[in-house]
Motif scaffolding. Structure first.
Motif, short mmCIF file in Angstrom:
data_model
loop_
_atom_site.label_atom_id
_atom_site.label_comp_id
_atom_site.label_asym_id
_atom_site.label_seq_id
_atom_site.Cartn_x
_atom_site.Cartn_y
_atom_site.Cartn_z
N ALA A 71 0.80 -1.39 -0.07
CA ALA A 71 0.14 -0.12 -0.05
C ALA A 71 0.98 1.20 0.12
N GLY A 72 2.21 1.17 0.11
CA GLY A 72 3.24 2.30 -0.09
C GLY A 72 3.69 2.68 1.34
N GLU A 73 3.42 2.03 2.42
CA GLU A 73 4.01 2.48 3.50
C GLU A 73 5.57 2.05 3.51
N PRO A 74 6.47 2.98 3.97
CA PRO A 74 7.88 2.57 3.96
C PRO A 74 8.20 1.44 4.81
N VAL A 75 9.20 0.84 4.49
CA VAL A 75 9.53 -0.26 5.40
C VAL A 75 9.94 0.37 6.93
N ALA A 76 10.67 1.47 6.98
CA ALA A 76 11.16 1.94 8.26
C ALA A 76 10.24 2.17 8.89
N ARG A 77 8.90 2.70 8.48
CA ARG A 77 7.78 3.01 9.10
C ARG A 77 7.14 1.80 9.73
N ILE A 78 6.99 0.76 8.93
CA ILE A 78 6.39 -0.53 9.29
C ILE A 78 7.06 -1.11 10.53
N ILE A 79 8.37 -1.34 10.51
CA ILE A 79 9.18 -1.93 11.49
C ILE A 79 9.47 -0.84 12.84
N GLY A 80 9.11 0.57 12.21
CA GLY A 80 9.35 1.67 13.46
C GLY A 80 10.78 2.08 13.59
N GLU A 81 11.73 1.51 12.92
CA GLU A 81 13.21 2.24 13.08
C GLU A 81 13.80 2.25 11.93
N LYS A 82 15.03 2.88 11.63
CA LYS A 82 15.80 3.22 10.33
C LYS A 82 17.31 3.29 10.88
N GLU A 83 18.21 2.84 10.23
CA GLU A 83 19.60 3.09 10.54
C GLU A 83 20.12 4.34 9.86
N PHE A 84 20.83 5.04 10.62
CA PHE A 84 21.55 6.42 10.10
C PHE A 84 22.97 6.54 10.81
N TRP A 85 23.84 6.72 9.97
CA TRP A 85 25.19 6.68 10.40
C TRP A 85 25.63 5.52 11.21
N GLY A 86 24.88 4.19 10.90
CA GLY A 86 25.56 3.23 11.81
C GLY A 86 24.50 2.91 13.08
N LEU A 87 23.71 3.96 13.44
CA LEU A 87 23.06 4.06 14.64
C LEU A 87 21.44 3.63 14.37
N PRO A 88 20.95 2.57 14.91
CA PRO A 88 19.46 2.15 14.78
C PRO A 88 18.54 3.15 15.24
N LEU A 89 17.56 4.02 14.75
CA LEU A 89 16.93 5.14 15.17
C LEU A 89 15.53 4.82 15.08
N GLN A 90 14.82 4.88 16.46
CA GLN A 90 13.38 4.67 16.66
C GLN A 90 12.63 5.92 15.78
N LEU A 91 11.58 5.59 15.12
CA LEU A 91 10.83 6.61 14.30
C LEU A 91 9.45 6.87 15.07
N SER A 92 8.80 7.89 14.81
CA SER A 92 7.34 8.24 15.02
C SER A 92 6.72 8.98 13.92
N SER A 93 5.63 9.23 14.02
CA SER A 93 4.61 9.81 13.20
C SER A 93 5.08 11.43 13.14
N ALA A 94 6.19 11.81 14.09
CA ALA A 94 6.19 13.24 13.91
C ALA A 94 7.82 13.44 13.57
N THR A 95 8.36 12.37 13.04
CA THR A 95 9.71 12.67 12.55
C THR A 95 9.81 11.82 11.18
N LEU A 96 10.53 12.71 10.27
CA LEU A 96 11.04 12.15 9.08
C LEU A 96 11.72 10.69 9.20
N VAL A 97 11.70 9.93 8.18
CA VAL A 97 12.61 8.71 8.00
C VAL A 97 13.93 9.21 7.71
N PRO A 98 15.00 9.05 8.24
CA PRO A 98 16.45 9.61 8.00
C PRO A 98 16.68 8.89 6.88
N ARG A 99 17.36 9.73 5.95
CA ARG A 99 17.78 9.23 4.55
C ARG A 99 19.09 9.34 4.35
N PRO A 100 19.90 8.21 3.32
CA PRO A 100 21.18 8.45 3.19
C PRO A 100 21.74 9.88 2.85
#
Length: 291
Positions: A71-100
């Motif tokens: 349906a178009g939901e990003p993987v990072a939103r589905i699992i609730g986190e995204k890695e950035f600079w080697g750090l696993p970061l929790q996401l919320s509806s108030a934050t962007l998904v960090p991008r390379p």
């Protein structure tokens, strides 16, 4: 729980095929990530247990994940986190998904500090509009003596950033402040960074659905020409920088020269060429306070 579903390897192959059919350009990677999140296994664990059958609960959860991705939901939103600079970061509806692309800001900032021999100095660093805390925490992970301050107008974003700081073991060096860009901060700062909203308002509707439908609008919409945030934050930052300090911001395509002009109008000198991302777009723009 009974094991009644397909094997782990079979489920991975089937999910990858489904995602590919739905137009997912990273179907293989996304399938592996979603399956790993479903099973709470890393790649090594999935390989080692390739023939294990999924339980009915696991199979149902994977089906739900697949539907959300299709349906178009990003993987990072589905699992609730995204890695950035080697750090696993929790996401919320108030934050962007960090991008390379945003790592370019970190790279340029660190190069500027490295050139001055400042990496081990007790620096003061501010991240304006910190969101998940991605840029600030990446910098603190590389600057062992630095103190960091992250600002955001969203209390929910700040809670997420604080949780990410705790997870990274950086809480003792990271302070989060609810304010509009730098309005609640007191200088001087050696380094100020920001990834502000820079999409032109009229272009929002044309963004990829993963961004348009799931990233917070306030973190995307930069006004009619995409530069409203820079007009607000650059003068604030210029007034808070220590002599010799630098401001590094993320820029949208075609905006670097306009941002440099705004920095010059605020008394900052360029001195450093914008840093391009992997796509060749000038993505990180720096201004220096000489006096």
């Amino acid at each position: 729980m009974t094991e009644s579903g397909p094997s782990i390897e079979s489920a991975r192959r089937k999910l990858a095929a489904q995602l590919k059919s739905a137009g997912d350009d990273e179907a293989e990677i996304d399938a592996r990530i979603l399956l790993g999140a479903t099973l709470d296994l890393d790649l090594t664990g999935m390989i080692a247990q390739a023939n294990r059958l999924l339980t009915s609960t696991e199979a149902a959860r994977l089906t739900q994940f697949a539907g959300r991705r299709i349906a178009g939901e990003p993987v990072a939103r589905i699992i609730g986190e995204k890695e950035f600079w080697g750090l696993p970061l929790q996401l919320s509806s108030a934050t962007l998904v960090p991008r390379p692309d945003t790592e370019t800001v970190v790279e340029l900032a660190l190069d500027l500090l490295r050139a001055g021999g400042d990496l081990d100095r007790p620096l003061r660093v501010a991240d304006l509009g910190t969101g998940s805390g991605a840029i600030l925490l990446a910098l603190l992970s590389e600057l062992p003596a630095a103190q960091g301050f992250g600002t955001d107008i969203s209390e929910d974003a700040l809670k997420t950033a604080a949780a990410n700081a705790a997870r990274a073991g950086l809480s003792n060096r990271a302070t989060f402040v609810a304010c509009d860009y730098a309005s609640g901060l007191a200088g001087p700062f050696d380094l100020i960074v920001s990834n502000p909203p820079y999409i032109c308002s009229a272009d929002i509707a044309g963004l990829a659905r993963e961004v348009r439908n799931h990233d917070p609008l306030v973190a995307l919409d930069g006004g009619a020409d995409g530069l409203d945030a820079y007009r607000a934050l650059i003068p604030q930052a210029a007034g808070l920088l220590a002599s010799g300090g630098a401001l590094v911001v993320e820029a949208g395509a075609g905006q670097s020269s306009q941002i440099q002009a705004l920095m010059a109008a605020a008394g900052l000198t360029s001195g450093t060429a914008p840093r391009a991302d992997l796509g060749g777009i000038p993505r990180a723009v720096a201004g220096h306070k000489i006096a």
